[in-house]
Each structure stands twice: as C-alpha cells, then as structure tokens.
Design an enzyme around this catalytic site. Structure first.
Site, PDB file in Angstrom:
ATOM      1  N   ILE A 117      40.343  49.120  39.541  1.00  0.00           N
ATOM      2  CA  ILE A 117      39.268  49.136  40.341  1.00  0.00           C
ATOM      3  C   ILE A 117      38.875  50.564  40.865  1.00  0.00           C
ATOM      4  O   ILE A 117      37.649  51.011  40.633  1.00  0.00           O
ATOM      5  CB  ILE A 117      39.439  48.123  41.773  1.00  0.00           C
ATOM      6  CG1 ILE A 117      39.748  46.520  41.300  1.00  0.00           C
ATOM      7  CG2 ILE A 117      38.175  48.208  42.570  1.00  0.00           C
ATOM      8  CD1 ILE A 117      40.050  45.837  42.560  1.00  0.00           C
ATOM      9  N   CYS A 118      39.686  51.054  41.573  1.00  0.00           N
ATOM     10  CA  CYS A 118      39.198  52.558  42.301  1.00  0.00           C
ATOM     11  C   CYS A 118      39.101  53.445  41.184  1.00  0.00           C
ATOM     12  O   CYS A 118      38.697  54.456  41.253  1.00  0.00           O
ATOM     13  CB  CYS A 118      40.014  52.647  43.486  1.00  0.00           C
ATOM     14  SG  CYS A 118      40.100  51.635  44.551  1.00  0.00           S
ATOM     15  N   VAL A 119      39.935  53.510  40.069  1.00  0.00           N
ATOM     16  CA  VAL A 119      39.923  54.394  38.894  1.00  0.00           C
ATOM     17  C   VAL A 119      39.016  53.981  37.952  1.00  0.00           C
ATOM     18  O   VAL A 119      38.212  54.973  37.548  1.00  0.00           O
ATOM     19  CB  VAL A 119      41.165  54.686  38.462  1.00  0.00           C
ATOM     20  CG1 VAL A 119      41.472  55.697  37.487  1.00  0.00           C
ATOM     21  CG2 VAL A 119      42.261  55.202  39.705  1.00  0.00           C
TER      22      VAL A 119
END
Length: 191
Positions: A117-119
């Site tokens: 998600i965040c990467v």
C-alpha cells in the site's frame, strides 16, 4: 535501462511509514529484521550524506509514531518529516511530493511499510514522473507474504529495481578502502 550507478551525489532516500503501529500489522517478514534494515538505511543516508525524507500517516491514530530510533539517527529529517493526514499515495501529498522534488535527485532509494500500500503507489507515480527507483525489499513489509510478493512484482514490472539493504551499501561504497566505504562496511556488519 539507465546505466549510471546510484551514488551519494545523485540519489535520495525515502523512508515511508516505518511507524510502530503499522509495523506491528505486518507478517510477511521478520519485523525485527525489517526494523533493523530500515535503521540501516537511515545510517547509510547519514554516513553518505544522502538527502532523506521521512513520512508518516496519521501518527495520532493506531498507526502510531515513526520508529524513535529514526529521530536518533536522522534528527533533522525526523523533525522535518511529512505528516500525511491519511493520503495513501505519499506522492499525492503536496508536502511530500515537493520535498522529493526539492532534493534535486532523480534516483530514489525507497522503503516502507506496508509494501503493498504505502510503497507501491508512490513508487508507481515516481516512475511515471521520470525518477529511477530502487525499492529495498528487506526494509519493507506487508500484511502477508503473498501481498508483499505481488507488490514487488508490480513495481518491478513498472520499472523499479528491487534490491536489499546490503546491495545498496555495496553499490554506494564502490571501494571498501575509501573513506565512505570504510563508514559503510561498518553499517553492513552492524547487527
């Protein structure tokens, strides 16, 4: 493919959401190893004088604060961290996007939690914006191994290089006997 190596002079380090709560949710890798590798990346950036941007999402919620060790290693970057209010893709956050641009670097080392998600989403946008990106897989983690593997494959297919902390150290060192090489070999062997 681009041939020029990543060097301390042409690259930046982006550490995304290495937060106490978020890291506790991951099960794809040994979280202690992920933490150790994220801190190694911070030490590399400090030793090589690589501009570093830290970001967090919703620190006041269950995600929690960034790893306190990051403040010890990179106090200026920690104080200047980009606190996102919940924007999934950090590159959609003006403060983060502008901070990346302000480094003046087109080669980016990226690691974060969670990989899927965040990467993934900021890395896909970075590639679209013309950055070269190396994703440190061993300083990133996801909820599941399956999700992590698919995220890494998706980023690699889009043009990111999937790497490890030790590969990053070796690429930047070039020569273990150089002043920088001597600093980095200490980080390589740091446990």
């Amino acid at each position: 493919m681009h041939s020029q190596a990543f060097t301390p002079e042409n690259s930046a380090m982006l550490l995304i959401d290495h937060q106490i709560g978020t890291m506790a949710w991951t099960h794809s890798h040994d979280i202690n190893l992920v933490k150790q590798n994220a801190l190694k990346l911070a030490r590399i950036a400090k030793a090589a004088n690589i501009p570093t941007i830290l970001t967090s999402s919703m620190e006041d919620q269950i995600q929690g604060p960034l790893l306190p060790e990051l403040k010890e290693i990179l106090p200026e970057a920690f104080e200047a961290r980009i606190k996102r209010p919940g924007i999934v893709n950090a590159m959609h956050h003006d403060g983060f996007n502008q901070a990346v641009k302000a480094t003046g670097r087109k080669k980016l080392f990226v690691a974060g939690v969670t990989t899927e998600i965040c990467v993934t989403f900021p890395v896909l946008q970075m590639l679209d914006e013309g950055y070269e990106v190396q994703v440190s897989a061993d300083a990133s983690a996801s909820y599941t191994k399956y999700g992590d593997d698919l995220a890494l494959r998706r980023m690699e297919k889009a043009g990111a290089v999937i790497t490890t902390v030790d590969q990053i150290i070796s690429e930047l060192a070039v020569d273990w006997t150089s002043p920088l090489g001597q600093k980095l070999v200490g980080i390589l062997n740091y446990h």
